[in-house]
Scaffold this motif. Structure first.
Motif, PDB file in Angstrom:
ATOM      1  N   THR A 177       0.829  -1.203   0.000  1.00 46.63           N
ATOM      2  CA  THR A 177       0.000   0.000   0.000  1.00 46.63           C
ATOM      3  C   THR A 177       0.867   1.258   0.000  1.00 46.63           C
ATOM      4  N   GLN A 178       1.950   1.225   0.782  1.00 44.11           N
ATOM      5  CA  GLN A 178       2.854   2.378   0.811  1.00 44.11           C
ATOM      6  C   GLN A 178       3.498   2.592  -0.554  1.00 44.11           C
ATOM      7  N   ARG A 179       3.885   1.523  -1.207  1.00 46.79           N
ATOM      8  CA  ARG A 179       4.470   1.652  -2.546  1.00 46.79           C
ATOM      9  C   ARG A 179       3.436   2.202  -3.527  1.00 46.79           C
ATOM     10  N   GLN A 236       1.211   4.258  -2.904  1.00 46.73           N
ATOM     11  CA  GLN A 236       1.088   5.693  -2.658  1.00 46.73           C
ATOM     12  C   GLN A 236       2.296   6.470  -3.164  1.00 46.73           C
ATOM     13  N   ARG A 269       5.442   5.881  -2.159  1.00 45.99           N
ATOM     14  CA  ARG A 269       6.488   5.968  -1.147  1.00 45.99           C
ATOM     15  C   ARG A 269       7.642   5.033  -1.514  1.00 45.99           C
ATOM     16  N   ASP A 298       4.767   6.839   8.873  1.00 44.96           N
ATOM     17  CA  ASP A 298       4.057   6.179   7.776  1.00 44.96           C
ATOM     18  C   ASP A 298       3.224   4.995   8.258  1.00 44.96           C
ATOM     19  N   THR A 331      -2.118   9.569   5.354  1.00 49.07           N
ATOM     20  CA  THR A 331      -2.239   8.335   4.560  1.00 49.07           C
ATOM     21  C   THR A 331      -1.541   7.161   5.238  1.00 49.07           C
ATOM     22  N   GLN A 349      -0.880   4.001   8.048  1.00 49.60           N
ATOM     23  CA  GLN A 349      -1.644   2.797   8.359  1.00 49.60           C
ATOM     24  C   GLN A 349      -1.236   2.267   9.728  1.00 49.60           C
ATOM     25  N   SER A 379      -6.868   3.202   9.249  1.00 44.80           N
ATOM     26  CA  SER A 379      -6.362   4.440   8.665  1.00 44.80           C
ATOM     27  C   SER A 379      -6.870   5.589   9.526  1.00 44.80           C
TER      28      SER A 379
END
Length: 281
Positions: free
Chosen positions: A99-101, A103, A105, A178, A208, A210, A249
């Motif tokens: 999920t971070q990727r 976005q 990140r 993050d 954003t 988690q 979130s």
């Protein structure tokens, strides 16, 4: 000539006697080794750390019986259960990283609450796949925590770990995180401090960011989680895994409820309730 003949006969006998003594020694060593194997597998083994917020001291030993199968394959039943839990955790840690990727990140910084210092830094290993993890803040109250040891992922690979002593009510004053991780060890032993930890997490998490909350068995969310976060996923691993995970979130900070959180005892969910919550999410 007769004396010379007797001497020549005695030499092989002395060598034979020495060989017999050596063979007996090897036999004794082999027997001792065989006798040592059962004790090595049935002997005392140290338990994991439980020294959190006044809990019992470390260093308790228990006797754990081990089972042998055909072909001398040894395994421990409780370790097999741990493998199920580890695989479950890895799945959700990987999902967090993906999920971070998604976005955009490429480097993330997060916080882990009250980790089990006797366990390997599994959270860091999974999140660092592909070099995503930049550093980690560990918040807790364990005088024996070693940041350098915890950050050593491999002999020549080390991640920065910043340790912050924390008790319920403390203000961490951290920049935007993050992610935040609460393993089942943390949610169990933080006890009432879990509510305060979630409140603090809501203040330091990016919009954003988690949160992953792991609970032993089936468990409802603490009130702070409902006040400050939206539930993205709520999944039970069932009796085979023995864990329930919530992925959260943060709500917009202007929606935060300022009223104090009342202490309440978490009730156990009925089996299957977590899956229903996930479908509703």
């Amino acid at each position: 000539q007769r004396q010379h003949s007797n001497t020549s006969k005695m030499i092989p006998r002395s060598r034979l006697a020495g060989a017999l003594r050596f063979a007996k020694l090897l036999g004794s060593l082999a027997v001792a080794q065989l006798l040592a194997i059962p004790w090595a597998w049935l002997g005392p083994r140290p338990t994991r750390s439980r020294q959190v917020f006044g809990h019992g001291p470390r260093g308790v030993s228990i006797v754990t019986p081990r089972v042998a199968t055909a072909g001398y394959l040894w395994f421990v039943l409780d370790e097999a259960e741990d493998e199920e839990k580890n695989a479950f955790m890895d799945t959700w840690l990987t999902r967090l990283a993906d999920t971070q990727r998604g976005q955009g990140r490429t480097s993330i910084v997060g916080i882990e609450w009250q980790p089990d210092i006797d366990a390997s830094s599994r959270v860091m290993r999974v999140l660092n796949r592909g070099g995503l993890l930049h550093s980690l803040v560990v918040a807790g109250n364990d005088a024996d925590f070693n940041p350098d040891k915890y950050g050593a992922l491999a002999p020549f690979e080390r991640k920065l770990v910043k340790y912050m002593r924390w008790t319920p009510g403390d203000d961490l004053r951290l920049p935007g995180m993050d992610f935040a991780i609460f393993t089942s060890h943390a949610t169990t032993f933080l006890e009432e401090g879990l509510e305060k930890a979630l409140q603090e997490t809501a203040l330091v998490l990016r919009p954003t960011g988690q949160v992953l909350l792991f609970f032993e068995g089936e468990s409802e969310l603490p009130e702070s989680a409902e006040l400050y976060f939206n539930v993205v996923d709520a999944i039970s691993g069932g009796s085979e895994v023995g864990l329930t995970v919530y992925r959260l979130s943060p709500k917009p900070k202007e929606e935060f409820v300022t009223q104090p959180v009342k202490k309440r005892r978490r009730r156990r969910r009925a089996p299957g309730a977590a899956e229903g919550a996930a479908e509703g999410a």
